[in-house]
Motif scaffolding. Structure first.
Motif, PDB file in Angstrom:
ATOM      1  N   LYS A   1      71.423  32.139  37.483  1.00  0.00           N
ATOM      2  CA  LYS A   1      72.055  31.475  38.623  1.00  0.00           C
ATOM      3  C   LYS A   1      73.293  30.697  38.178  1.00  0.00           C
TER       4      LYS A   1
ATOM      5  N   PHE B   1      77.453  37.262  45.929  1.00  0.00           N
ATOM      6  CA  PHE B   1      77.044  36.172  45.035  1.00  0.00           C
ATOM      7  C   PHE B   1      75.876  35.387  45.635  1.00  0.00           C
ATOM      8  N   ASN B   2      75.934  35.154  46.941  1.00  0.00           N
ATOM      9  CA  ASN B   2      74.847  34.395  47.561  1.00  0.00           C
ATOM     10  C   ASN B   2      73.533  35.158  47.435  1.00  0.00           C
TER      11      ASN B   2
ATOM     12  N   THR C   1      72.352  35.258  43.608  1.00  0.00           N
ATOM     13  CA  THR C   1      71.744  34.013  43.130  1.00  0.00           C
ATOM     14  C   THR C   1      70.395  33.782  43.819  1.00  0.00           C
ATOM     15  N   LYS C   2      70.299  34.172  45.084  1.00  0.00           N
ATOM     16  CA  LYS C   2      68.985  34.103  45.749  1.00  0.00           C
ATOM     17  C   LYS C   2      67.997  35.046  45.053  1.00  0.00           C
TER      18      LYS C   2
ATOM     19  N   GLY D   1      66.398  33.528  42.225  1.00  0.00           N
ATOM     20  CA  GLY D   1      65.608  32.345  42.527  1.00  0.00           C
ATOM     21  C   GLY D   1      64.208  32.603  43.050  1.00  0.00           C
TER      22      GLY D   1
END
Lengths: 140, 140, 140, 140, 140, 140
Positions: free
Chosen positions: F72, F98-99, F102-103, F106
Motif C-alpha cells: 500500500k 490505484f484506489n 491499494t484496496k 488491504g
C-alpha cells in the motif's frame, strides 16, 4: 559520586544485567537501555562541538534527536511497565524523577541543546532511577 | 562455561558498559543491546511454554518476532560499524560468528521455534561475540 | 449512552480542531490522538468477539497490540511534553492518572485482554485526563 | 478567523469523539488525525520563521518533514480504506482532492517550503475532505 | 563495465526479478531493493550539489541518511537470510564484500559524504553482490 | 498474458530499472518496490497453505500483514509523488486503478485472506500500473 557508587553496585550484579523489555510482558527490564542512548546523545553533542564540517554537524543534530527519542521511550517503559504501586509508595519521588528525566531528554533538555552538559545531567538522572530500580530488584 | 567466564570478565569492565550506537558515528557500541533483546526472546518462549491462554500465546509469538528482529539489527550494526579490517584479520572467525548468530536469531533459529533452548543458543553466540568485542576495546 | 451523545455532538462539530504533537515543540497537543487509538483498540476487541474466523481473530489480536502501543505513546507525550510543574501542583493526581492509564493500555489492561470493557475503562481514564487538559488550556 | 471560531467551539466540545484507523478494519476513521499533523507542520513553519537559532531551525525542518509524512499517511488511509465506490460516485472530485492534498503535504507543498501559508493551504484541503467525510457519516 | 555486463545478464532473467524479503521466510529475495535505495542516495547527493537553497540541502542530508540506512538493511538481510553455508564456501569473498558494501553505505561512505562518487562506489559493490546472487539462483 | 508482455517490455528497459523513492524528491521511482512486497505477500499465503505448524501459520499471518502494508505504501507514493496532472489527464483510469489496487492489498483483499489468488490479483493490478508507469517514462 553516586554514579561511582552505582558502578560499584554494578559489579555485584549477577552476570546478565542488560535486559530488554516487551509488553508481553517478558519480565525483562534494564535501565541500561535508556543509558546507552543517553551516552549516544552525549557523543553526538561532543562530536558536534569538535567538528567544523557543516554537513557532519547537521547529521549530529538529526541523529541526536532520534537517540533522545529512544531515551524517552525506554524511560517511559520503565515508569509504566516495570514500576508497580508498591514501588511508588516506597519511592514517592519516582513520578517526578521520571517526569523530569524524560523532560531532560526532550526539547527543554538534550533535544534543544548541543551542550554535552545537558546529556550529562540526563545521565545523572538516569543513574538515580537505575539506583532505585536495582534496589527494587534486590528486594523482589 | 565460557558464558560463566564472560560473566566474570564482565565484572572487570569499567562502569558504563551499556552503550548505544548511531552511525554518526557517536562511537558508542555495546553487545548488551543485542543480549537484552535475546533475553526478551527467551522470556517470550518461556512464558509461551508456561501458558495455556491462546491469545497470550499468540501475543508471545508476535512479540518474540519483533524482539528477534532487534537482535539481528544490533548484531548487524556491530559487524558493520564497530569492527574494522584489523579486527577481522585478528579474529578471522568473526564473519562466520556474526553470520551464524544473526541466522540463529532468524527463521532457522529463534523466530522459527518456541523452544527456549534456541534463545539460549543465541545468547551463547552473542557472548562469544561480546568476548571478542571487549578484547578489542582493551587493546584499542 | 454517553457514546451515543458524543456521536450526536460529533455531527455538530465543524471540521476538526484536533491537533498534533512534536517535540520541537510545535506547541500543538490534543488528547484526541490517544482517544482515537483507544477507540480502535475497542473496535478490535468487539470485532474479535463477533467473529469466528480464526485468521481474522488473530489479526485482531495483532492489530490491537499496535494500537495499544500508540495509546501509550500519545499519553506519555502529554505527560512529559505538555504538562508542566505548575500543572502537577494544581492537579496532584495527574502522575497517578497517567501511570494508571498507560498501564490500562498495556499488558495488565487492553493488551492482555480481548474484552471491550477493558478498552472502555481506558477510554474513561483518557477522558479524565482530557478534562484536565482542556481546563489547563482555558486558563493558559 | 475561522481558526478563532474553531478554537471557541473547541472549548464546548465534550471530551474527544475523535477516532483512529486500522486495517482490521476496526471501523474507526477520523480526518482529525491528518489535521492534527498538518497543524503541527504549520507550527514548525511558524516557529522556524520566528527563530534565529540555527540548530533550532534545523530541527524544525527535520521534524516538519516527519509530520508532513504523517499527514500523507493519514490521508492515504482515508482515501483507500474509508471511502468506498458509492462515495466516489457521489463525490467525483474526491480522487483529485486527495491527490492534491497529499501532494500539498509533500515536496511541492509543505515539505518543500518553510512558509506557513503552505500548511494553511493544506489545512484548507483537509477541511474540504473532512466536510465530505462527515456528510457520508450522517447518511451512512 | 562489469555493471554493463550485469545489465545484460539482467535481460536474461525471468520476468519477475524484483522480489521482497521477509523472515518467514517467504523465499523472495532481490538485490534490487538495496540498489533502489542506493540510487536514491545518489539522487540526493546530486540534487544537493545542484542546489543553493539551504533548506533543500538540509533536507537532502536528512533524507539521504534514511535511504542509506535502508541500503544497509537490505544488504544485511541478503547476507544473513539468503546466503547459506554452501554459498560462502563457493564464494569466500562474500563476507568481505558485504562488510565493505554496508560500510560503504554508512558513515565512512555515503552517509559521511555528499559526493555522488561515493554512492556510485556503493552501487558498484551492490552490482558485484547481485552478480553472485543471480549466479546462485541459476544453479539453485 | 499481459504480465508476459510486461516482462518483455522489461527487457527493453535500460540497465537500472529498480529505483527508490524519497520525497526530496530524489526523482527515483519504480513499481518494482510494490511488486516485490506483493510477491512476498503471495509467498506468505502459499507457505501458510502448505504448512500444518500452528506457530508457523500464525507468523505467516503476521508477516503478510506487514508486507501488505508496504505494498500500500509503495503504491500511494507512486500515486501522489510520481504521477502528475498531465498523467491523470492522459490516463483517466489511474485514480481508480490505484484506489482498487491499494484496496486489494488491504482488508478486503490480501490482508483479509490467506488465498494466494488474492495476491495474484493484486500482482496483476500492480502490473497494469507498472505498464502505464513505464509508458510515461518513455515519453518523459
Amino acid at each position: 559520586m553516586i554514579s561511582r557508587l552505582l558502578a560499584r553496585l554494578d559489579d555485584l550484579r549477577p552476570p546478565l544485567p542488560a535486559s530488554a523489555h516487551c509488553d508481553l510482558p517478558c519480565g525483562v527490564y534494564d535501565p541500561a537501555q535508556a543509558r546507552v542512548e543517553a551516552e549516544s546523545v552525549k557523543g553526538c553533542q561532543e562530536k558536534y562541538q569538535g567538528s567544523d564540517d557543516a554537513v557532519f554537524k547537521e547529521r549530529a543534530v538529526q541523529i541526536k534527536e532520534e537517540r533522545a527519542d529512544l531515551v524517552k521511550h525506554h524511560l517511559w517503559v520503565l515508569w509504566t511497565d516495570y514500576f508497580k504501586p508498591p514501588h511508588f509508595e516506597k519511592y514517592p519521588e519516582l513520578h517526578q524523577l521520571f517526569n523530569e528525566a524524560t523532560k531532560a531528554a526532550g526539547a527543554s533538555g538534550t533535544k534543544g541543546s548541543m551542550e554535552a552538559s545537558k546529556a550529562q545531567g540526563l545521565l545523572d538522572q538516569i543513574d538515580k532511577i537505575a539506583g532505585i530500580f536495582w534496589e527494587t530488584k534486590k528486594t523482589a
